[in-house]
Design an enzyme around this catalytic site. Structure first.
Site, mmCIF file in Angstrom:
data_model
loop_
_atom_site.group_PDB
_atom_site.id
_atom_site.type_symbol
_atom_site.label_atom_id
_atom_site.label_comp_id
_atom_site.label_asym_id
_atom_site.label_seq_id
_atom_site.Cartn_x
_atom_site.Cartn_y
_atom_site.Cartn_z
ATOM 1 N N PRO A 14 0.930 -1.030 -0.208
ATOM 2 C CG PRO A 14 0.169 -0.759 2.137
ATOM 3 C CD PRO A 14 0.857 -1.742 1.380
ATOM 4 C CG MET A 15 -0.406 4.881 -1.584
ATOM 5 S SD MET A 15 -1.625 6.254 -1.875
ATOM 6 C CE MET A 15 -0.362 7.649 -1.556
ATOM 7 C CB SER A 17 4.103 -0.120 2.341
ATOM 8 O OG SER A 17 4.256 0.088 0.823
ATOM 9 N N GLY A 18 6.995 2.192 1.873
ATOM 10 C CA GLY A 18 8.306 2.372 1.623
ATOM 11 C C GLY A 18 8.728 1.655 0.384
ATOM 12 C CD GLU A 87 3.919 5.996 -7.949
ATOM 13 O OE1 GLU A 87 2.964 5.410 -7.769
ATOM 14 O OE2 GLU A 87 4.051 7.019 -6.918
ATOM 15 C CD GLN A 89 0.778 2.477 -8.917
ATOM 16 O OE1 GLN A 89 1.739 1.765 -8.946
ATOM 17 N NE2 GLN A 89 0.633 3.721 -8.572
ATOM 18 C CB CYS A 143 -3.647 0.083 10.541
ATOM 19 S SG CYS A 143 -5.538 0.795 10.740
ATOM 20 C CB CYS A 146 -5.946 -0.577 14.944
ATOM 21 S SG CYS A 146 -5.575 -1.510 13.477
ATOM 22 C CB CYS A 181 -5.442 -3.094 9.104
ATOM 23 S SG CYS A 181 -6.822 -2.860 10.089
HETATM 24 P P1 TTP Z 1 2.991 5.363 -4.116
HETATM 25 O O1 TTP Z 1 4.277 5.440 -4.112
HETATM 26 O O2 TTP Z 1 2.441 3.981 -4.099
HETATM 27 O O3 TTP Z 1 2.543 5.836 -2.520
HETATM 28 P P2 TTP Z 1 3.752 6.342 -1.550
HETATM 29 O O4 TTP Z 1 4.788 7.027 -1.997
HETATM 30 O O5 TTP Z 1 2.808 6.678 -0.352
HETATM 31 O O6 TTP Z 1 4.219 4.845 -1.095
HETATM 32 P P3 TTP Z 1 5.678 4.192 -0.788
HETATM 33 O O7 TTP Z 1 6.168 4.948 0.402
HETATM 34 O O8 TTP Z 1 5.557 2.694 -0.778
HETATM 35 O O9 TTP Z 1 6.393 4.573 -2.076
HETATM 36 O O10 TTP Z 1 2.187 6.373 -4.903
HETATM 37 C C1 TTP Z 1 0.723 6.042 -5.134
HETATM 38 C C2 TTP Z 1 0.341 7.224 -6.248
HETATM 39 O O11 TTP Z 1 -0.801 6.529 -6.778
HETATM 40 C C3 TTP Z 1 -0.063 8.472 -5.485
HETATM 41 O O12 TTP Z 1 0.025 9.566 -6.477
HETATM 42 C C4 TTP Z 1 -1.671 8.349 -5.258
HETATM 43 C C5 TTP Z 1 -2.035 7.345 -6.418
HETATM 44 N N1 TTP Z 1 -3.236 6.511 -6.219
HETATM 45 C C6 TTP Z 1 -4.243 6.566 -7.384
HETATM 46 O O13 TTP Z 1 -4.020 7.253 -8.188
HETATM 47 N N2 TTP Z 1 -5.351 5.689 -6.802
HETATM 48 C C7 TTP Z 1 -5.343 4.871 -5.839
HETATM 49 O O14 TTP Z 1 -6.362 4.117 -5.643
HETATM 50 C C8 TTP Z 1 -4.274 4.887 -4.696
HETATM 51 C C9 TTP Z 1 -4.480 3.888 -3.453
HETATM 52 C C10 TTP Z 1 -3.239 5.818 -4.919
HETATM 53 ZN ZN ZN Z 2 -6.657 -0.956 11.849
HETATM 54 MG MG MG Z 3 6.023 5.757 -3.529
#
Ligand code: TTP
Ligand code: ZN
Ligand code: MG
Length: 209
Positions: A14-15, A17-18, A87, A89, A143, A146, A181
């Protein structure tokens, strides 16, 4: 003679999570080993810096923003042995065969991306990437409700959970997303996951009990 082994590594979760942090860590190791590294990210993510991937702790690594898989391929240099993609996805389906081709040619491809969107549904091409990867790491966050392990990204609009039918792509960070969570992840309107409370009120309003 080139005798490197191609490999596909996916860093999911998830976002917050590093994932980007872990991607940068692996890329740094490769640079120290004097491997030729190229890093890409989708152009639509303009957070923090257009030409870098940036983690929440401020760590950054030079990255080329590209519109999609074709543009990424056009920028690949022949002597590159490690390709990083953040990114993942947001990439189109043409990235899937490209990643396989690169790995077959001996390139190590490291991809970071959200396995699920804010609704808890598989995000874009991530299911195929995860299935075809040689190595998968699913990271977790904490989370915000919690303090347990968070596997999902909660989207909040004016503090309220976003509806299932809201647009999937909304670029943003802590102002509209937080890790949650499974128990505390809320998606009003989710067709498969009506909560028991919603079931109960539905039953009550329809006269059933
Ligand atoms: P991430 O790099 O996944 O988020 P992050 O930088 O917080 O995580 P990490 O520390 O693990 O690197 O970036 C997610 C991007 O995707 C952010 O710009 C928001 C976008 N997003 C969407 O467009 N739709 C969605 O449903 C979600 C959950 C995120
Ligand atoms: Zn929770
Ligand atoms: Mg990121």
């Amino acid at each position: 003679m080139r005798h490197s082994h191609g490999l596909v590594e996916v860093i999911a979760g998830p976002m917050f999570s590093g994932k980007t942090e872990e991607l940068i860590r692996r890329l740094r190791r490769a640079v120290i080993a004097r491997q030729k590294v190229q890093v890409f990210k989708p152009r639509l993510d303009q957070r923090y810096s257009a030409r870098h991937v940036v983690s929440h702790n401020g760590d950054q690594f030079h990255a080329l923003p590209v519109a999609g898989a074709r543009e990424l391929e056009a920028h690949l240099e022949p002597d590159t042995t490690v390709v990083g993609i953040d990114e993942a996805q947001f990439f189109d389906a043409d990235l899937l065969p490209l990643v396989q081709r690169l790995a077959h040619r001996g390139v190590r491809v490291i991809l970071a991306g959200l396995d699920m969107d804010f609704r808890g549904e598989p995000f874009g091409i991530m299911p195929q990437l995860l299935a075809q990867a040689d190595r998968v790491d699913k990271l977790t966050a904490i989370c915000m409700v919690c303090g347990r392990e968070a596997t999902r990204s909660q989207r909040l609009i004016d503090g309220q959970p976003a509806h299932y039918n809201d647009p999937i792509v909304v670029v943003g960070a802590a102002e509209m997303y937080e890790p949650r969570c499974r128990v505390h992840h809320e998606v009003p309107g989710h067709p498969a996951l009506l909560t028991s409370q919603e079931d109960a009120s539905h039953d009550a309003s329809s006269g059933l009990s």
